[in-house]
Motif scaffolding. Sequence first.
Motif, short mmCIF file in Angstrom:
data_model
loop_
_atom_site.label_atom_id
_atom_site.label_comp_id
_atom_site.label_asym_id
_atom_site.label_seq_id
_atom_site.Cartn_x
_atom_site.Cartn_y
_atom_site.Cartn_z
N ASN A 67 0.82 -1.20 0.00
CA ASN A 67 0.00 0.00 0.00
C ASN A 67 0.86 1.26 0.00
O ASN A 67 0.59 2.22 0.70
CB ASN A 67 -0.98 -0.01 1.17
CG ASN A 67 -2.20 0.82 0.91
OD1 ASN A 67 -2.47 1.19 -0.23
ND2 ASN A 67 -2.95 1.11 1.95
N ASP A 68 1.93 1.22 -0.79
CA ASP A 68 2.89 2.32 -0.98
C ASP A 68 3.66 2.67 0.29
O ASP A 68 4.11 3.78 0.47
CB ASP A 68 2.20 3.55 -1.56
CG ASP A 68 3.16 4.43 -2.35
OD1 ASP A 68 4.19 3.91 -2.82
OD2 ASP A 68 2.89 5.63 -2.48
N LYS A 69 3.83 1.69 1.18
CA LYS A 69 4.63 1.90 2.39
C LYS A 69 6.06 1.46 2.18
O LYS A 69 6.95 1.83 2.94
CB LYS A 69 4.03 1.13 3.57
CG LYS A 69 2.69 1.65 4.00
CD LYS A 69 2.14 0.83 5.14
CE LYS A 69 0.72 1.27 5.49
NZ LYS A 69 0.09 0.37 6.44
N GLN A 70 6.31 0.63 1.15
CA GLN A 70 7.65 0.15 0.85
C GLN A 70 7.95 0.34 -0.62
O GLN A 70 7.04 0.36 -1.45
CB GLN A 70 7.78 -1.32 1.24
CG GLN A 70 7.62 -1.55 2.72
CD GLN A 70 7.96 -2.98 3.11
OE1 GLN A 70 8.44 -3.76 2.32
NE2 GLN A 70 7.70 -3.31 4.35
N LYS A 71 9.23 0.48 -0.94
CA LYS A 71 9.67 0.67 -2.32
C LYS A 71 10.60 -0.48 -2.70
O LYS A 71 11.27 -1.07 -1.86
CB LYS A 71 10.43 1.99 -2.46
CG LYS A 71 9.62 3.19 -2.05
CD LYS A 71 9.15 3.93 -3.25
CE LYS A 71 8.46 5.21 -2.81
NZ LYS A 71 7.18 5.37 -3.40
N ILE A 72 10.66 -0.78 -3.98
CA ILE A 72 11.57 -1.78 -4.51
C ILE A 72 12.65 -1.04 -5.28
O ILE A 72 12.37 -0.28 -6.20
CB ILE A 72 10.82 -2.78 -5.42
CG1 ILE A 72 9.73 -3.47 -4.59
CG2 ILE A 72 11.79 -3.78 -6.02
CD1 ILE A 72 8.81 -4.34 -5.38
N VAL A 73 13.90 -1.25 -4.84
CA VAL A 73 15.04 -0.51 -5.37
C VAL A 73 15.91 -1.44 -6.19
O VAL A 73 16.30 -2.52 -5.73
CB VAL A 73 15.85 0.13 -4.22
CG1 VAL A 73 17.05 0.88 -4.76
CG2 VAL A 73 14.97 1.06 -3.40
N TYR A 74 16.24 -1.01 -7.42
CA TYR A 74 17.07 -1.77 -8.35
C TYR A 74 18.51 -1.25 -8.28
O TYR A 74 18.74 -0.04 -8.27
CB TYR A 74 16.52 -1.60 -9.77
CG TYR A 74 17.47 -1.97 -10.87
CD1 TYR A 74 17.54 -3.29 -11.31
CD2 TYR A 74 18.28 -1.04 -11.49
CE1 TYR A 74 18.40 -3.65 -12.33
CE2 TYR A 74 19.14 -1.39 -12.51
CZ TYR A 74 19.19 -2.69 -12.93
OH TYR A 74 20.05 -3.06 -13.94
N SER A 75 19.46 -2.17 -8.25
CA SER A 75 20.87 -1.79 -8.37
C SER A 75 21.61 -2.90 -9.08
O SER A 75 21.27 -4.08 -8.95
CB SER A 75 21.48 -1.50 -6.99
OG SER A 75 21.37 -2.63 -6.16
N LYS A 76 22.61 -2.51 -9.88
CA LYS A 76 23.42 -3.50 -10.59
C LYS A 76 24.44 -4.08 -9.64
O LYS A 76 24.95 -3.40 -8.77
CB LYS A 76 24.14 -2.86 -11.77
CG LYS A 76 23.27 -2.63 -12.96
CD LYS A 76 24.10 -2.26 -14.16
CE LYS A 76 23.24 -2.18 -15.38
NZ LYS A 76 24.02 -1.90 -16.58
#
Length: 99
Positions: A67-76
């Motif tokens: 519910n937009d409380k957490q984010k998914i972060v991409y990194s190489k």
Amino acid sequence: MKKTLMVGLALLTLSPLVAMASCDSVKADITKKIVANGLPESGFKLDIVANDQADQAGGQVVGHCDNDKQKIVYSKTANGADDSTASPKTGTSQDSSAQ
């Protein structure tokens, strides 16, 4: 009439629960899309972080969940960076053989 009203009210009440996707399923969907674009799973990392910690995660926000409380972060990862530097698109190996 009462039955229709009760069903409508039940659907309205349950719809936010359906809209909330679990973070693991969203992460899995994003992983599938990245792999489908040609990057191996060993070439990147997806982290689930709290909303207020997304800036410190050191990557690009590619999704959200809970519910937009957490984010998914991409990194190489190091493997992904090594593959891109060895790519013939950089021109390093072609330039050295041409000279």
